[in-house]
Design a protein around this motif. Structure first.
Motif, PDB file in Angstrom:
ATOM      1  N   VAL A  62       0.842  -1.193   0.000  1.00 46.83           N
ATOM      2  CA  VAL A  62       0.000   0.000   0.000  1.00 46.83           C
ATOM      3  C   VAL A  62       0.879   1.245   0.000  1.00 46.83           C
ATOM      4  N   ILE A  63       0.486   2.217  -0.831  1.00 50.18           N
ATOM      5  CA  ILE A  63       1.097   3.542  -0.773  1.00 50.18           C
ATOM      6  C   ILE A  63       0.056   4.447  -0.136  1.00 50.18           C
ATOM      7  N   ALA A  64       0.302   4.845   1.093  1.00 48.72           N
ATOM      8  CA  ALA A  64      -0.670   5.629   1.855  1.00 48.72           C
ATOM      9  C   ALA A  64      -0.454   7.115   1.605  1.00 48.72           C
ATOM     10  N   GLU A  76       3.278   8.391   2.454  1.00 45.01           N
ATOM     11  CA  GLU A  76       4.037   7.445   3.266  1.00 45.01           C
ATOM     12  C   GLU A  76       4.719   8.162   4.432  1.00 45.01           C
ATOM     13  N   ASP A  77       3.937   8.938   5.163  1.00 45.09           N
ATOM     14  CA  ASP A  77       4.345   9.662   6.375  1.00 45.09           C
ATOM     15  C   ASP A  77       5.395  10.754   6.116  1.00 45.09           C
ATOM     16  N   GLY A  92       6.999   5.636  -5.586  1.00 48.12           N
ATOM     17  CA  GLY A  92       6.477   4.527  -4.779  1.00 48.12           C
ATOM     18  C   GLY A  92       6.053   3.351  -5.643  1.00 48.12           C
ATOM     19  N   LEU A  93       5.441   3.644  -6.791  1.00 48.29           N
ATOM     20  CA  LEU A  93       5.040   2.558  -7.698  1.00 48.29           C
ATOM     21  C   LEU A  93       6.241   1.910  -8.370  1.00 48.29           C
ATOM     22  N   ALA A  94       7.351   2.639  -8.494  1.00 50.57           N
ATOM     23  CA  ALA A  94       8.564   2.046  -9.058  1.00 50.57           C
ATOM     24  C   ALA A  94       9.126   0.997  -8.102  1.00 50.57           C
TER      25      ALA A  94
END
Length: 136
Positions: A62-64, A76-77, A92-94
């Motif tokens: 998960v990418i939050a 991601e915080d 993040g998707l990479a």
């Protein structure tokens, strides 16, 4: 003789020919149909939750993206500017190509900001984008 002419005029009925009026109405109707532009409005497709059992994903999948009540955006915080959302989601998707982007918004968040974040996630190439409400 004068009385006879008056009787003749009153005996005649006045008729209004509505054929030219109908012609004009139909011509105006055709004009408005031809000149009207039909375009499809763009929108955001949201899948509503179903009653099916919830399948939990691992935190690593998960990418939050969290939006607080003040309008600050955290990917991601990490606090990010609104213009850098797309770049952070792409990176993040990479790292996690099959990840789901979850937009966690506070109830007091501006809905326009939330839609812009969802749009940026879709433009970044996220196949799955979910929306969640933050818990107090």
């Amino acid at each position: 003789m004068i009385e006879r002419k008056r009787r003749k005029r009153s005996a005649e009925t006045a008729e209004i020919n509505v054929t030219p009026l109908l012609d004009i109405v139909f011509i105006m109707l055709i004009f408005f149909i031809v000149t009207t532009s039909f375009r499809k409005e763009l929108g955001v497709d949201l899948d509503r939750p179903s009653n099916a059992p919830v399948q939990e994903q691992k935190r690593s999948e998960v990418i939050a993206v969290r939006i607080d009540a003040a309008g600050q955006i955290f990917v991601e915080d990490r606090l990010v500017h609104a213009g850098a959302i797309r770049a952070n989601i792409v990176s993040g998707l990479a790292r996690k190509p099959d990840a789901t982007v979850v937009v966690i918004a506070d109830r007091a968040t501006d809905s326009g900001l939330m839609v812009r974040v969802i749009d940026q996630a879709r433009v970044a190439g996220a196949g799955k984008v979910s929306v969640a409400a933050s818990t107090p």
